[in-house]
Scaffold this active site. Structure first.
Site, short mmCIF file in Angstrom:
data_model
loop_
_atom_site.label_atom_id
_atom_site.label_comp_id
_atom_site.label_asym_id
_atom_site.label_seq_id
_atom_site.Cartn_x
_atom_site.Cartn_y
_atom_site.Cartn_z
N ASP A 22 14.75 63.17 24.16
CA ASP A 22 14.71 61.70 24.18
C ASP A 22 13.45 61.17 23.50
O ASP A 22 12.41 61.81 23.51
CB ASP A 22 14.80 61.20 25.63
CG ASP A 22 15.22 59.76 25.72
OD1 ASP A 22 15.74 59.21 24.70
OD2 ASP A 22 15.06 59.14 26.79
N ASN A 24 13.43 59.68 20.19
CA ASN A 24 13.44 59.65 18.72
C ASN A 24 13.27 58.24 18.16
O ASN A 24 12.53 58.01 17.21
CB ASN A 24 14.78 60.20 18.18
CG ASN A 24 14.96 61.67 18.44
OD1 ASN A 24 14.03 62.35 18.85
ND2 ASN A 24 16.17 62.18 18.20
N ASN A 70 26.53 57.57 24.44
CA ASN A 70 25.87 57.19 23.18
C ASN A 70 26.81 56.50 22.18
O ASN A 70 26.35 55.95 21.18
CB ASN A 70 25.18 58.39 22.51
CG ASN A 70 23.92 58.84 23.22
OD1 ASN A 70 23.60 60.02 23.27
ND2 ASN A 70 23.16 57.90 23.77
#
Ligand code: IPE
Ligand code: IPE
Ligand code: MG
Length: 236
Positions: A22, A24, A70
């Site tokens: 996590d 980015n 996502n």
């Protein structure tokens, strides 16, 4: 990691580490770049960490690359994540057979773009007999979906009652030991639907670093944290 220290402690290292990659987007934003640039450098971290974990004698690594949630993201970002995934497979596939690495996937790959789906299927087939090191990529993965799907398979098979051992055979992770250690970068303290069944007794660690900055030294530090934990499994 110092060679002598490694030799002394490696017996106690986690056998399987799960990574929730996590941060980015925030990493890129800090640098005035697009979120997708963070994903690109994040792939470099994944490759680095895989190579290093293998060097340390860790047998299994699992990376959370794309969750079932996502899909809520902008289409451009989703497309770029899948493009990078395909490119990463293409760039590294020769290395897998050369180094006895099995590339495994969990998640619903049928919903992925066709080119990526084909690359994944070929990679699974081409590396399935390798047993030196196992990399699992969780893509379009959600633990709840995985559990529900296992239940439906069991019903379909006409099985009336299961125990843990049988149930685990219907999970996509069948044959892979539970993660000893789950690391989520970026300072968020949650699992976001990652291996919920399998991480029942995992040690959890939440370093502040964003994933693109999580490299060898950060893994050394994480392992040192793990070695200080006392895994009691309900015992005293
Ligand atoms: C993790 O980084 C990668 C994926 C979920 C694909 P993020 O994209 O979630 O980055 P942040 O959390 O927005 O910084
Ligand atoms: C979790 O990260 C999923 C992956 C790392 C693939 P997210 O950034 O999507 O999780 P939330 O939305 O912050 O829980
Ligand atoms: Mg995130």
């Amino acid at each position: 990691m110092n060679a002598k220290w490694l030799e002394k402690n490696k017996e106690r290292f986690p056998k399987h580490i799960g990574f929730i990659m996590d941060g980015n987007g925030r990493w890129a934003k800090l640098r005035g770049k697009l979120r997708t640039y963070g994903h690109k450098i994040g792939v470099d971290s994944l490759v680095d960490i895989s190579k290093y974990a293998r060097k340390l004698g860790i047998k299994y690594v699992t990376f959370y690359a794309f969750s079932t949630e996502n899909w809520k993201r902008p289409k451009d970002e989703i497309d770029e994540i899948f493009r990078l995934a395909k490119k990463c497979i293409d760039d590294n596939k020769d290395d897998f057979n050369k180094n006895n690495i099995r590339l495994n996937f969990v998640g619903d790959i049928d919903k992925l773009p066709n080119d990526l789906k084909i690359a994944i299927k070929n990679c699974i087939k081409d590396t399935k007999n390798n047993d030196g090191f196992v990399i699992t990529i969780a893509i379009n993965y959600g633990a709840r979906a995985e559990i529900i799907s296992a239940i439906n398979k069991i019903i379909k098979a006409g099985i009336k009652s299961v125990d843990e051992k049988t149930f685990e055979k219907y999970l996509q992770t069948a044959g892979i030991p539970d993660p000893d250690f789950v690391i989520r970068t970026s300072g968020e303290y949650r699992l976001s639907n990652f291996l919920l069944y399998q991480s029942a007794y995992s040690e959890l660690y939440f370093p502040k670093k964003y994933w693109p900055d999580f490299r060898e030294k950060a893994l050394d530090k994480a392992i040192k944290v793990y070695l200080k934990r006392n895994r009691r499994y309900g015992n005293v």
